[in-house]
Design a protein around this motif. Sequence first.
Motif, PDB file in Angstrom:
ATOM      1  N   GLY A  60     -32.470  19.692 -45.660  1.00  0.00           N
ATOM      2  CA  GLY A  60     -33.727  20.234 -46.170  1.00  0.00           C
ATOM      3  C   GLY A  60     -34.134  21.577 -45.606  1.00  0.00           C
ATOM      4  O   GLY A  60     -35.240  22.054 -45.872  1.00  0.00           O
ATOM      5  N   LYS A  61     -33.247  22.231 -44.877  1.00  0.00           N
ATOM      6  CA  LYS A  61     -33.613  23.483 -44.209  1.00  0.00           C
ATOM      7  C   LYS A  61     -33.927  24.590 -45.227  1.00  0.00           C
ATOM      8  O   LYS A  61     -34.977  25.225 -45.152  1.00  0.00           O
ATOM      9  N   SER A  62     -33.030  24.835 -46.150  1.00  0.00           N
ATOM     10  CA  SER A  62     -33.255  25.895 -47.140  1.00  0.00           C
ATOM     11  C   SER A  62     -34.371  25.534 -48.108  1.00  0.00           C
ATOM     12  O   SER A  62     -35.117  26.409 -48.568  1.00  0.00           O
ATOM     13  N   ALA A  65     -37.605  26.668 -46.762  1.00  0.00           N
ATOM     14  CA  ALA A  65     -37.813  28.103 -46.973  1.00  0.00           C
ATOM     15  C   ALA A  65     -38.293  28.383 -48.389  1.00  0.00           C
ATOM     16  O   ALA A  65     -39.242  29.145 -48.610  1.00  0.00           O
ATOM     17  N   HIS A  66     -37.654  27.768 -49.374  1.00  0.00           N
ATOM     18  CA  HIS A  66     -38.020  28.007 -50.769  1.00  0.00           C
ATOM     19  C   HIS A  66     -39.402  27.451 -51.087  1.00  0.00           C
ATOM     20  O   HIS A  66     -40.148  28.025 -51.889  1.00  0.00           O
ATOM     21  N   ALA A  67     -39.756  26.317 -50.452  1.00  0.00           N
ATOM     22  CA  ALA A  67     -41.086  25.746 -50.667  1.00  0.00           C
ATOM     23  C   ALA A  67     -42.171  26.662 -50.115  1.00  0.00           C
ATOM     24  O   ALA A  67     -43.209  26.878 -50.751  1.00  0.00           O
ATOM     25  N   ALA A 179     -35.773  33.472 -41.942  1.00  0.00           N
ATOM     26  CA  ALA A 179     -34.370  33.896 -41.999  1.00  0.00           C
ATOM     27  C   ALA A 179     -33.502  32.667 -42.252  1.00  0.00           C
ATOM     28  O   ALA A 179     -33.356  31.816 -41.372  1.00  0.00           O
ATOM     29  N   ASP A 180     -32.951  32.578 -43.450  1.00  0.00           N
ATOM     30  CA  ASP A 180     -32.164  31.411 -43.854  1.00  0.00           C
ATOM     31  C   ASP A 180     -30.681  31.724 -43.675  1.00  0.00           C
ATOM     32  O   ASP A 180     -30.080  32.405 -44.501  1.00  0.00           O
ATOM     33  N   GLU A 181     -30.116  31.239 -42.589  1.00  0.00           N
ATOM     34  CA  GLU A 181     -28.708  31.466 -42.262  1.00  0.00           C
ATOM     35  C   GLU A 181     -28.370  32.962 -42.282  1.00  0.00           C
ATOM     36  O   GLU A 181     -27.561  33.418 -43.102  1.00  0.00           O
ATOM     37  N   ILE A 211     -33.523  29.617 -39.657  1.00  0.00           N
ATOM     38  CA  ILE A 211     -32.718  28.494 -40.146  1.00  0.00           C
ATOM     39  C   ILE A 211     -31.253  28.830 -39.879  1.00  0.00           C
ATOM     40  O   ILE A 211     -30.752  29.858 -40.342  1.00  0.00           O
ATOM     41  N   THR A 212     -30.566  27.975 -39.135  1.00  0.00           N
ATOM     42  CA  THR A 212     -29.222  28.372 -38.712  1.00  0.00           C
ATOM     43  C   THR A 212     -28.327  27.196 -38.377  1.00  0.00           C
ATOM     44  O   THR A 212     -28.795  26.136 -37.956  1.00  0.00           O
ATOM     45  N   HIS A 213     -27.023  27.394 -38.611  1.00  0.00           N
ATOM     46  CA  HIS A 213     -26.004  26.480 -38.109  1.00  0.00           C
ATOM     47  C   HIS A 213     -25.467  26.969 -36.759  1.00  0.00           C
ATOM     48  O   HIS A 213     -24.803  26.215 -36.049  1.00  0.00           O
TER      49      HIS A 213
END
Length: 316
Positions: A60-62, A65-67, A179-181, A211-213
């Motif tokens: 649910g990480k991305s 961000a979109h929400a 910041a998404d990945e 947001i990161t791996h």
Amino acid sequence: MEKKTKEEYVHPLLEVKDLSVSFRMYDTGLEQYDLKVISNLNIDVKQGEIVAVAGSSGSGKSLLAHAVMGLLPENAATTGEMYYKGMPLIQKEKEQLRGKEIALVPQSVAYLDPSMRVGTQVLGEKPDQRKRKEQKEVFSRLHLEEHVERLYPFQLSGGMARRVLVSTALISGADLIIADEPTPGLDLEMAVEALTCFREMADEGKAVILITHDIDLAFHVADRVAVFYAGTTVEIAPSKDFREGPEALRHPYSKALWRALPQNGFVPIPGFQPYAKALPKGCLFAPRCPNRTEECEKPIPMQELRGGTVRCIHAT
């Protein structure tokens, strides 16, 4: 103006409470159903702070961000509450704020407009001299040569496109950066430089959700780490707890995530993250948890514990 310390930023710039996101889907026979992919998710971020979001793919990480940005598709429905600077953040406000007060570094480089030169996408149509100077400084830091601003996205390598996306957020002037990945495709030096830029923005009073791996890198720039699992928050802890090791963490999944890092033994846990259509009752991690009991089949709220918050009745 005197720069505030982190302790002076008391109230969250962004606060997300009990966010749930469902998608209207079609089953066999064209019957409709709602697929809940995020449930009771909580997170907040203050000015002067980086909150890293960690978790496996599909957690649910991305979608978070979109929400926040108001970029969910038409078949999505949300419940819960969002507040920005203490005011309710509804769709109309999201549309007015994004790109101005709230900036997104998207996960996919496909967000770059293929028909527009890089410089125009980074600076906008009529940039002033201050913004041009800032763009050149950011490009230099990210090892993007001056001529890159005249190129089109198809002329960029994957790593260059990623750095262009990062630079767009860095010079946006936004108070909140999601910041998404932002680091895939970057070598270690560039990844560290990009994260250092975000750290500097936070130190100047911005708020950053990272947001990161690459969580082992994030531990060293973030103030707190939010751990997601199967569409919900299971723990939010100071980043120093992740640097100290599993004994400092609270949730069994956070401990497992730490042990799964290559430098910590790359130890897997049995089972897999549940599919959104077949979520277990109560604790979503219970089927994989060595501590599970019958009590874990009941709804588990977030609770404060040892300077963090955790969604586990057995946490100590």
